[in-house]
Design a protein around this motif. Structure first.
Motif, PDB file in Angstrom:
ATOM      1  N   ASP A   1       0.826  -1.210   0.000  1.00  0.00           N
ATOM      2  CA  ASP A   1       0.000   0.000   0.000  1.00  0.00           C
ATOM      3  C   ASP A   1       0.860   1.261   0.000  1.00  0.00           C
ATOM      4  O   ASP A   1       0.549   2.252   0.683  1.00  0.00           O
ATOM      5  N   ILE A   2       1.933   1.230  -0.781  1.00  0.00           N
ATOM      6  CA  ILE A   2       2.806   2.391  -0.935  1.00  0.00           C
ATOM      7  C   ILE A   2       2.276   3.254  -2.080  1.00  0.00           C
ATOM      8  O   ILE A   2       1.946   2.744  -3.153  1.00  0.00           O
ATOM      9  N   ASP A   3       2.184   4.553  -1.857  1.00  0.00           N
ATOM     10  CA  ASP A   3       1.764   5.464  -2.915  1.00  0.00           C
ATOM     11  C   ASP A   3       2.893   5.578  -3.943  1.00  0.00           C
ATOM     12  O   ASP A   3       3.992   6.051  -3.621  1.00  0.00           O
ATOM     13  N   ARG A   4       2.610   5.139  -5.145  1.00  0.00           N
ATOM     14  CA  ARG A   4       3.597   5.161  -6.229  1.00  0.00           C
ATOM     15  C   ARG A   4       3.348   6.401  -7.082  1.00  0.00           C
ATOM     16  O   ARG A   4       2.343   6.493  -7.789  1.00  0.00           O
ATOM     17  N   LEU A   5       4.278   7.353  -7.020  1.00  0.00           N
ATOM     18  CA  LEU A   5       4.123   8.627  -7.718  1.00  0.00           C
ATOM     19  C   LEU A   5       5.110   8.704  -8.879  1.00  0.00           C
ATOM     20  O   LEU A   5       6.266   8.293  -8.749  1.00  0.00           O
ATOM     21  N   HIS A   6       4.663   9.242 -10.005  1.00  0.00           N
ATOM     22  CA  HIS A   6       5.510   9.381 -11.182  1.00  0.00           C
ATOM     23  C   HIS A   6       5.808  10.859 -11.426  1.00  0.00           C
ATOM     24  O   HIS A   6       4.884  11.675 -11.510  1.00  0.00           O
ATOM     25  N   GLY A   7       7.081  11.193 -11.522  1.00  0.00           N
ATOM     26  CA  GLY A   7       7.444  12.573 -11.781  1.00  0.00           C
ATOM     27  C   GLY A   7       8.767  12.939 -11.134  1.00  0.00           C
ATOM     28  O   GLY A   7       9.520  12.079 -10.663  1.00  0.00           O
ATOM     29  N   PHE A   8       9.047  14.234 -11.110  1.00  0.00           N
ATOM     30  CA  PHE A   8      10.287  14.762 -10.544  1.00  0.00           C
ATOM     31  C   PHE A   8       9.960  15.577  -9.305  1.00  0.00           C
ATOM     32  O   PHE A   8       9.039  16.407  -9.327  1.00  0.00           O
ATOM     33  N   ALA A   9      10.713  15.348  -8.239  1.00  0.00           N
ATOM     34  CA  ALA A   9      10.436  16.016  -6.967  1.00  0.00           C
ATOM     35  C   ALA A   9      11.464  17.098  -6.669  1.00  0.00           C
ATOM     36  O   ALA A   9      12.636  16.998  -7.057  1.00  0.00           O
ATOM     37  N   HIS A  10      11.002  18.135  -6.006  1.00  0.00           N
ATOM     38  CA  HIS A  10      11.928  19.094  -5.412  1.00  0.00           C
ATOM     39  C   HIS A  10      11.317  19.591  -4.092  1.00  0.00           C
ATOM     40  O   HIS A  10      10.097  19.606  -3.921  1.00  0.00           O
ATOM     41  N   PHE A  11      12.200  19.956  -3.173  1.00  0.00           N
ATOM     42  CA  PHE A  11      11.757  20.381  -1.844  1.00  0.00           C
ATOM     43  C   PHE A  11      11.249  21.819  -1.876  1.00  0.00           C
ATOM     44  O   PHE A  11      11.865  22.699  -2.479  1.00  0.00           O
ATOM     45  N   GLU A  12      10.120  22.041  -1.200  1.00  0.00           N
ATOM     46  CA  GLU A  12       9.629  23.400  -0.979  1.00  0.00           C
ATOM     47  C   GLU A  12      10.122  23.917   0.365  1.00  0.00           C
ATOM     48  O   GLU A  12      10.398  25.101   0.527  1.00  0.00           O
ATOM     49  N   ASN A  13      10.203  23.003   1.342  1.00  0.00           N
ATOM     50  CA  ASN A  13      10.746  23.314   2.662  1.00  0.00           C
ATOM     51  C   ASN A  13      11.118  21.990   3.336  1.00  0.00           C
ATOM     52  O   ASN A  13      11.160  20.954   2.671  1.00  0.00           O
ATOM     53  N   LYS A  14      11.347  22.012   4.646  1.00  0.00           N
ATOM     54  CA  LYS A  14      11.809  20.813   5.352  1.00  0.00           C
ATOM     55  C   LYS A  14      10.740  19.735   5.487  1.00  0.00           C
ATOM     56  O   LYS A  14      11.047  18.589   5.814  1.00  0.00           O
ATOM     57  N   LYS A  15       9.503  20.070   5.226  1.00  0.00           N
ATOM     58  CA  LYS A  15       8.424  19.103   5.414  1.00  0.00           C
ATOM     59  C   LYS A  15       7.519  18.952   4.192  1.00  0.00           C
ATOM     60  O   LYS A  15       6.518  18.234   4.255  1.00  0.00           O
ATOM     61  N   THR A  16       7.863  19.612   3.101  1.00  0.00           N
ATOM     62  CA  THR A  16       7.002  19.587   1.924  1.00  0.00           C
ATOM     63  C   THR A  16       7.834  19.493   0.651  1.00  0.00           C
ATOM     64  O   THR A  16       8.878  20.144   0.529  1.00  0.00           O
ATOM     65  N   ALA A  17       7.359  18.663  -0.281  1.00  0.00           N
ATOM     66  CA  ALA A  17       8.002  18.554  -1.594  1.00  0.00           C
ATOM     67  C   ALA A  17       6.937  18.647  -2.673  1.00  0.00           C
ATOM     68  O   ALA A  17       5.786  18.237  -2.480  1.00  0.00           O
TER      69      ALA A  17
ATOM     70  N   SER B   1      18.500  19.005  -9.108  1.00  0.00           N
ATOM     71  CA  SER B   1      17.133  19.484  -9.314  1.00  0.00           C
ATOM     72  C   SER B   1      16.269  19.408  -8.046  1.00  0.00           C
ATOM     73  O   SER B   1      15.108  19.801  -8.070  1.00  0.00           O
ATOM     74  N   LEU B   2      16.825  18.901  -6.953  1.00  0.00           N
ATOM     75  CA  LEU B   2      16.018  18.680  -5.751  1.00  0.00           C
ATOM     76  C   LEU B   2      15.793  19.937  -4.914  1.00  0.00           C
ATOM     77  O   LEU B   2      14.957  19.925  -4.020  1.00  0.00           O
ATOM     78  N   GLN B   3      16.558  20.990  -5.208  1.00  0.00           N
ATOM     79  CA  GLN B   3      16.472  22.240  -4.435  1.00  0.00           C
ATOM     80  C   GLN B   3      16.663  21.954  -2.939  1.00  0.00           C
ATOM     81  O   GLN B   3      15.843  22.314  -2.087  1.00  0.00           O
ATOM     82  N   LEU B   4      17.766  21.279  -2.652  1.00  0.00           N
ATOM     83  CA  LEU B   4      18.045  20.848  -1.282  1.00  0.00           C
ATOM     84  C   LEU B   4      18.157  22.009  -0.303  1.00  0.00           C
ATOM     85  O   LEU B   4      17.892  21.848   0.897  1.00  0.00           O
ATOM     86  N   GLU B   5      18.537  23.167  -0.813  1.00  0.00           N
ATOM     87  CA  GLU B   5      18.673  24.323   0.080  1.00  0.00           C
ATOM     88  C   GLU B   5      17.348  24.690   0.739  1.00  0.00           C
ATOM     89  O   GLU B   5      17.327  25.230   1.858  1.00  0.00           O
ATOM     90  N   ASN B   6      16.234  24.383   0.073  1.00  0.00           N
ATOM     91  CA  ASN B   6      14.921  24.685   0.654  1.00  0.00           C
ATOM     92  C   ASN B   6      14.636  23.841   1.886  1.00  0.00           C
ATOM     93  O   ASN B   6      13.826  24.217   2.739  1.00  0.00           O
TER      94      ASN B   6
END
Length: 235
Positions: free
Chosen positions: A84-100, A224-229
């Motif tokens: 029951d893992i949510d399988r997501l397709h796409g590219f992720a980047h961080f908006e902040n420490k708790k949100t992508a 591309s992950l915007q780790l600084e966020n």
């Protein structure tokens, strides 16, 4: 929130569907955590399963690589659904420490308690070898009667030399010790069957070979992950 965007909350958010990513996701789900895993590819498995480890092993042992990859990737997707893992397709980047944010067919936001970065690695490059190919590409090509230089000291480098030497003249240039993390006695056995190039590759090197293969270590794919966020420092 923009039109077409949706949000979800999970305990563990995993970026990357390769061996590190899906193993972490599976274990977290087994421990009762809610998990989402994002990867841009249609099937889990990452570079290792689809282009590197499994195709190379299949070629060396005369196994149908396409069938092997299809069987293994199908098993991973089934395991993902069973847990029951949510399988997501796409590219992720961080908006902040708790949100992508994930961009793909739709735009979505994932809120998480913990994130695991397993985004894989980027292709090798050398400015002086503009026409060189990646080691992963040799297994799907019909390469015969060529003079080849493989550049690297990794298991992938040694593996490709073994494969290519069947129908070509192949030399290996290793920047440092070959297989530095392996037992030295085992490395001695491996080196017996290798033709080593002692001259450091230069811009003139490609002129001496029909083909140059890059097989050194790959750098992490994190640009591309915007780790600084997320206040993540990369050493």
């Amino acid at each position: 929130m923009v039109v077409g965007q949706f949000s979800q909350d999970v305990d563990i958010f995993v970026i990357g569907g390769g061996p590190a990513g899906y193993t972490a996701a599976f274990r977290a789900a087994e421990l009762g955590k809610t998990v989402a895993i994002v990867d841009p590819n249609e099937m889990l498995g990452g570079e290792c399963l689809h282009n590197a480890c499994i195709p190379s092993k299949s070629a060396l042992h005369h196994v149908d690589a396409e069938k092997a990859v299809a069987t293994l990737s199908k098993g991973l997707e089934q395991r993902c659904r069973a847990l029951d893992i949510d399988r997501l397709h796409g590219f992720a980047h961080f908006e902040n420490k708790k949100t992508a944010q994930i961009t793909g067919e739709v735009v979505s936001v994932v809120k998480f308690r913990k994130a695991i970065i397993a985004s894989g690695s980027q292709k090798r490059s050398r400015d002086d070898f503009a026409d060189a190919i990646q080691v992963e590409d040799v297994y799907g090509a019909n390469i015969e009667n060529k003079t080849i230089l493989v550049v690297g000291n990794t298991p992938s480098a040694v593996e490709s030399v073994t494969f290519l030497s069947k129908n070509n003249t192949v030399s290996l240039w290793a920047d440092g010790d070959i297989l530095p993390t392996f037992d030295k006695q085992l490395v001695k056995l491996v080196k017996r069957d290798l033709t080593l190039c002692k001259d450091k590759p230069t811009s003139e090197t490609p002129e001496r070979y029909d083909l140059v293969v890059l097989a050194a270590h790959r750098l992490p794919q994190t640009n591309s992950l915007q780790l600084e966020n997320a206040n993540v420092d990369v050493a």
